[in-house]
Design an enzyme around this catalytic site. Structure first.
Site, short mmCIF file in Angstrom:
data_model
loop_
_atom_site.label_atom_id
_atom_site.label_comp_id
_atom_site.label_asym_id
_atom_site.label_seq_id
_atom_site.Cartn_x
_atom_site.Cartn_y
_atom_site.Cartn_z
N ASP A 142 0.73 -1.18 0.03
CA ASP A 142 -0.13 -0.05 -0.04
C ASP A 142 0.97 1.20 0.03
OD1 ASP A 142 -2.62 -1.56 0.72
OD2 ASP A 142 -1.06 -2.36 2.30
N HIS B 93 -10.20 -2.94 7.54
CA HIS B 93 -11.09 -3.48 6.61
C HIS B 93 -11.85 -4.47 7.21
CE1 HIS B 93 -8.42 -1.22 4.06
NE2 HIS B 93 -9.69 -0.90 3.09
N HIS C 113 -3.18 -4.09 2.63
CA HIS C 113 -4.67 -3.63 2.57
C HIS C 113 -5.28 -2.92 3.85
CE1 HIS C 113 -8.45 -3.50 0.57
NE2 HIS C 113 -9.13 -4.16 1.47
N ASP C 114 -4.83 -3.30 4.97
CA ASP C 114 -5.01 -2.55 6.05
C ASP C 114 -4.29 -1.43 6.58
OD1 ASP C 114 -7.51 -3.93 7.04
OD2 ASP C 114 -6.57 -5.18 8.73
N HIS C 115 -3.32 -1.27 6.09
CA HIS C 115 -2.14 -0.14 6.49
C HIS C 115 -1.91 0.14 8.02
CE1 HIS C 115 -4.11 2.39 2.64
NE2 HIS C 115 -3.94 0.92 2.56
N ASN D 146 -6.32 -4.04 -4.87
CA ASN D 146 -7.52 -3.50 -5.45
C ASN D 146 -7.31 -2.08 -6.19
OD1 ASN D 146 -7.32 -3.11 -2.67
ND2 ASN D 146 -8.99 -1.86 -2.71
N ASP E 68 -1.40 -2.87 -3.78
CA ASP E 68 -1.51 -1.16 -3.75
C ASP E 68 -0.33 -0.54 -4.04
OD1 ASP E 68 -4.39 -1.81 -3.55
OD2 ASP E 68 -4.72 -0.72 -1.77
N TYR F 28 -1.29 4.17 -6.13
CA TYR F 28 -2.43 5.08 -5.74
C TYR F 28 -2.89 5.91 -6.88
CZ TYR F 28 -2.83 2.58 -1.44
OH TYR F 28 -3.16 1.40 -0.43
N HIS G 24 -2.69 -9.68 -1.29
CA HIS G 24 -3.04 -8.24 -0.74
C HIS G 24 -3.97 -8.09 0.46
CE1 HIS G 24 -3.53 -4.04 -1.09
NE2 HIS G 24 -4.76 -3.99 -0.95
#
Ligand SMILES: *[C@@H]1O[C@H](CO)[C@@H](O)[C@H](O)[C@H]1NC(C)=O
Length: 268
Positions: free
Chosen positions: A50, A224, A250-252, A121, A83, A86, A215
């Site tokens: 990400d 998420h 994904h969850d950062h 995503n 990711d 961006y 991911h």
């Protein structure tokens, strides 16, 4: 003459590699890469996900620290959990975002190693074929991004899995986003082939450590939450085949989740 011979043998290797890939594709298996260990048989790598923000949102600060730690650990490669760019992936193979978010950010010496990336995503909201294109390696030879593949590093085998196509909401409720599903449709066929390929690769693996990389979350205590599709379809495969660890983005945030049924003696 020596350099000619060298040239010849690397051409030969390239050809062998292509042939190998062709054979693998014919049997619809996952593409494989080999990563040598250090002399003592160990391996070390960094994982980041990400990230592609043209240096903003503290990306440059994280990159700086990665460079420092990478040096300290003398890392062998970097894993990216997707990711990568961006907000909407890459537009084309000439998209300046590739250099603005990757080449010009991860400049530390220790990070000039092979990067192995999957898609997230956000990458699927751009031109997926461009981000997967081998021609990006002309700009950055350290860039390897595939949907799903295997990295064999002797003591550890990493299984990279394309998780975005599992998630129902991107298909059923895409909101104002457009996803590039070329190569993924028909979806059920794509997913069942992927799970079948993963299962046979896991069964065949003789590595001491089996790590799966994707991911999306499976379990999560973060933003998420769990990805129910992966919990249902992917998790049973990992448990049945003694996978030691699943690594995701994904969850950062940083989470370490263990399970009471896990066999692994965790030292983290
Ligand atoms: C960058 O990191 C600092 C320190 O953690 C934080 O306060 C700040 O909000 C971050 N900036 C952005 C744009 O995320």
């Amino acid at each position: 003459m020596a350099s000619f011979r060298h040239h010849f043998s690397s051409m030969h290797l390239v050809w062998m590699a292509c042939f190998h890939v062709y054979v693998l594709c014919a049997f619809a298996e996952l593409q494989r890469f080999e990563q040598p260990t250090k002399d003592d048989g160990s391996i070390s790598f960094l994982v980041v996900g990400d990230w592609g923000r043209k240096g903003n949102y503290n990306q440059s600060n994280v990159a700086f620290q990665m460079g420092r730690i990478g040096e300290e650990l003398s890392i062998d490669f970097v894993v990216s959990t997707g990711d990568n760019f961006y907000e909407d992936g890459l537009r084309s193979i000439n998209d300046p975002v590739f250099e603005k978010s990757f080449s010009k950010i991860y400049t530390a010496k220790s990070l000039q190693k092979q990067w192995y990336s999957v898609l997230g995503n956000h990458d699927y909201r751009g031109n997926v074929k461009a981000q997967l294109s081998p021609s990006l390696r002309n700009i950055e030879s350290r860039w390897i991004c595939l949907r799903s593949f295997i990295l064999n590093a002797e003591i550890v085998e990493l299984f990279f899995i394309d998780t975005t196509p599992f998630v129902d909401k991107y298909f059923l409720k895409p909101k104002h986003h457009r996803y590039d599903w070329r190569g993924v449709m028909p979806r059920q066929h794509y997913l069942s082939n992927l799970l079948k390929d993963l299962e046979s690769a896991l069964q065949d693996s003789t590595a001491d450590w089996k790590i799966v990389v994707g991911h999306h979350t499976i379990r999560s205590i973060g933003h998420h939450g769990e990805t129910k599709e992966l919990k249902k379809q992917l998790l049973p495969l990992l448990e049945a085949n003694n996978v030691e660890m699943y690594i995701n983005g994904h969850d950062h945030c940083l989470e370490h989740i263990t399970s009471s049924t896990s066999q692994i003696k965790s030292n983290f």
